[in-house]
Design a protein around this motif. Structure first.
Motif, PDB file in Angstrom:
ATOM      1  N   ASP A 248       8.251   2.541  -1.976  1.00  0.00           N
ATOM      2  CA  ASP A 248       7.200   1.583  -2.290  1.00  0.00           C
ATOM      3  C   ASP A 248       5.927   2.366  -2.621  1.00  0.00           C
ATOM      4  O   ASP A 248       5.525   3.241  -1.857  1.00  0.00           O
ATOM      5  CB  ASP A 248       6.967   0.685  -1.072  1.00  0.00           C
ATOM      6  CG  ASP A 248       5.987  -0.425  -1.345  1.00  0.00           C
ATOM      7  OD1 ASP A 248       4.860  -0.143  -1.826  1.00  0.00           O
ATOM      8  OD2 ASP A 248       6.332  -1.591  -1.080  1.00  0.00           O
ATOM      9  N   PRO A 249       5.286   2.070  -3.757  1.00  0.00           N
ATOM     10  CA  PRO A 249       4.080   2.808  -4.145  1.00  0.00           C
ATOM     11  C   PRO A 249       2.997   2.832  -3.063  1.00  0.00           C
ATOM     12  O   PRO A 249       2.314   3.836  -2.893  1.00  0.00           O
ATOM     13  CB  PRO A 249       3.582   2.064  -5.387  1.00  0.00           C
ATOM     14  CG  PRO A 249       4.787   1.406  -5.947  1.00  0.00           C
ATOM     15  CD  PRO A 249       5.655   1.073  -4.763  1.00  0.00           C
ATOM     16  N   ARG A 250       2.862   1.756  -2.311  1.00  0.00           N
ATOM     17  CA  ARG A 250       1.855   1.711  -1.246  1.00  0.00           C
ATOM     18  C   ARG A 250       2.092   2.817  -0.227  1.00  0.00           C
ATOM     19  O   ARG A 250       1.178   3.544   0.152  1.00  0.00           O
ATOM     20  CB  ARG A 250       1.902   0.356  -0.534  1.00  0.00           C
ATOM     21  CG  ARG A 250       1.589  -0.821  -1.385  1.00  0.00           C
ATOM     22  CD  ARG A 250       2.010  -2.086  -0.629  1.00  0.00           C
ATOM     23  NE  ARG A 250       3.043  -2.766  -1.371  1.00  0.00           N
ATOM     24  CZ  ARG A 250       2.828  -3.848  -2.089  1.00  0.00           C
ATOM     25  NH1 ARG A 250       1.637  -4.392  -2.116  1.00  0.00           N
ATOM     26  NH2 ARG A 250       3.787  -4.397  -2.772  1.00  0.00           N
ATOM     27  N   ASP A 251       3.336   2.922   0.212  1.00  0.00           N
ATOM     28  CA  ASP A 251       3.675   3.920   1.223  1.00  0.00           C
ATOM     29  C   ASP A 251       3.656   5.332   0.659  1.00  0.00           C
ATOM     30  O   ASP A 251       3.220   6.270   1.325  1.00  0.00           O
ATOM     31  CB  ASP A 251       5.050   3.614   1.815  1.00  0.00           C
ATOM     32  CG  ASP A 251       5.108   2.250   2.478  1.00  0.00           C
ATOM     33  OD1 ASP A 251       4.071   1.794   3.002  1.00  0.00           O
ATOM     34  OD2 ASP A 251       6.194   1.624   2.458  1.00  0.00           O
ATOM     35  N   VAL A 252       4.145   5.490  -0.562  1.00  0.00           N
ATOM     36  CA  VAL A 252       4.199   6.815  -1.183  1.00  0.00           C
ATOM     37  C   VAL A 252       2.791   7.373  -1.372  1.00  0.00           C
ATOM     38  O   VAL A 252       2.519   8.530  -1.041  1.00  0.00           O
ATOM     39  CB  VAL A 252       4.965   6.770  -2.523  1.00  0.00           C
ATOM     40  CG1 VAL A 252       4.810   8.080  -3.292  1.00  0.00           C
ATOM     41  CG2 VAL A 252       6.439   6.477  -2.286  1.00  0.00           C
ATOM     42  N   ILE A 253       1.870   6.565  -1.895  1.00  0.00           N
ATOM     43  CA  ILE A 253       0.512   7.037  -2.157  1.00  0.00           C
ATOM     44  C   ILE A 253      -0.211   7.376  -0.851  1.00  0.00           C
ATOM     45  O   ILE A 253      -0.802   8.455  -0.719  1.00  0.00           O
ATOM     46  CB  ILE A 253      -0.284   6.002  -2.977  1.00  0.00           C
ATOM     47  CG1 ILE A 253       0.341   5.846  -4.368  1.00  0.00           C
ATOM     48  CG2 ILE A 253      -1.751   6.405  -3.081  1.00  0.00           C
ATOM     49  CD1 ILE A 253      -0.125   4.619  -5.129  1.00  0.00           C
TER      50      ILE A 253
ATOM     51  N   HIS B 101      -3.948  -2.258  -0.608  1.00  0.00           N
ATOM     52  CA  HIS B 101      -3.248  -1.651   0.535  1.00  0.00           C
ATOM     53  C   HIS B 101      -3.776  -0.239   0.793  1.00  0.00           C
ATOM     54  O   HIS B 101      -4.047   0.121   1.944  1.00  0.00           O
ATOM     55  CB  HIS B 101      -1.738  -1.621   0.274  1.00  0.00           C
ATOM     56  CG  HIS B 101      -0.971  -0.961   1.367  1.00  0.00           C
ATOM     57  ND1 HIS B 101      -0.522  -1.650   2.470  1.00  0.00           N
ATOM     58  CD2 HIS B 101      -0.599   0.332   1.536  1.00  0.00           C
ATOM     59  CE1 HIS B 101       0.113  -0.807   3.275  1.00  0.00           C
ATOM     60  NE2 HIS B 101       0.077   0.395   2.733  1.00  0.00           N
ATOM     61  N   CYS B 102      -3.916   0.542  -0.280  1.00  0.00           N
ATOM     62  CA  CYS B 102      -4.364   1.924  -0.124  1.00  0.00           C
ATOM     63  C   CYS B 102      -5.802   1.995   0.388  1.00  0.00           C
ATOM     64  O   CYS B 102      -6.129   2.834   1.227  1.00  0.00           O
ATOM     65  CB  CYS B 102      -4.222   2.684  -1.439  1.00  0.00           C
ATOM     66  SG  CYS B 102      -2.495   2.931  -1.909  1.00  0.00           S
TER      67      CYS B 102
END
Length: 173
Positions: A116-121, A154-155
């Motif tokens: 998930d981009p949120r978690d990856v970033i 989110h970030c």
């Protein structure tokens, strides 16, 4: 965190006083955010830019067939989708790296991870010891944000460093 070439990004580096994570994807918004970062944040100083791209792993799903019975995608189709996503990620990262070539003081690192981009970033920012995260805003309206969620929101709330969300000129946000 993996870096192109199989290395690992260390959390601190004495040769790069500033470490900026830039989230990149196939959108014009993310490339605008990268250009903005290169021109306004790291242009004059010796810095490291970590280009982060999140690729979603292909998920098996039920595909409704015409006769109503439906079917699951085969492993071969799933593998083909995964190869396509890897190729798309390589294209995005190559395009982003080419924007960075005009800035000789900037050391470029890359991180491509599934998830998930949120978690990856957020995870990449923490692992890289980022001083800042820069990302573009896709400009989704209220309904799209409600349905899809906002990666930038989110970030902003979950990264442990400042997050700058860059809007494209002329966007209606």
């Amino acid at each position: 965190m993996e870096v192109a070439g199989g290395g690992v990004v260390s959390a601190s580096s004495s040769s790069s006083p500033r470490r900026v994570v830039v989230a990149v994807d196939e959108s014009e918004e993310s490339m605008h955010a990268l250009s903005w970062c290169l021109s306004n944040v790291v242009s004059a100083a010796k810095a490291a830019v970590v280009l982060v791209h999140a690729r979603s792993p292909p998920r098996p799903f039920y595909y409704p067939a015409v006769d109503g019975a439906g079917c699951l995608l085969t492993q071969q189709v799933m593998d083909s989708m995964d190869q396509y996503m890897a190729s798309a990620a390589d294209t995005v990262v190559t395009k982003a790296k080419s924007l960075c070539t005009a800035f000789p003081n900037v050391r470029v690192e890359t991180c491509v991870e599934k998830g998930d981009p949120r978690d990856v970033i957020c995870g990449a920012a923490e692992k890289a010891g980022a001083d800042m995260v820069v990302m573009g805003s896709h400009g989704y309206g209220f309904l799209q944000r409600a349905l899809l969620g906002s990666v930038s929101n989110h970030c902003v709330h979950n990264c442990k460093c400042p997050v700058v969300v860059v809007k494209r000129p002329g966007s209606k946000q």
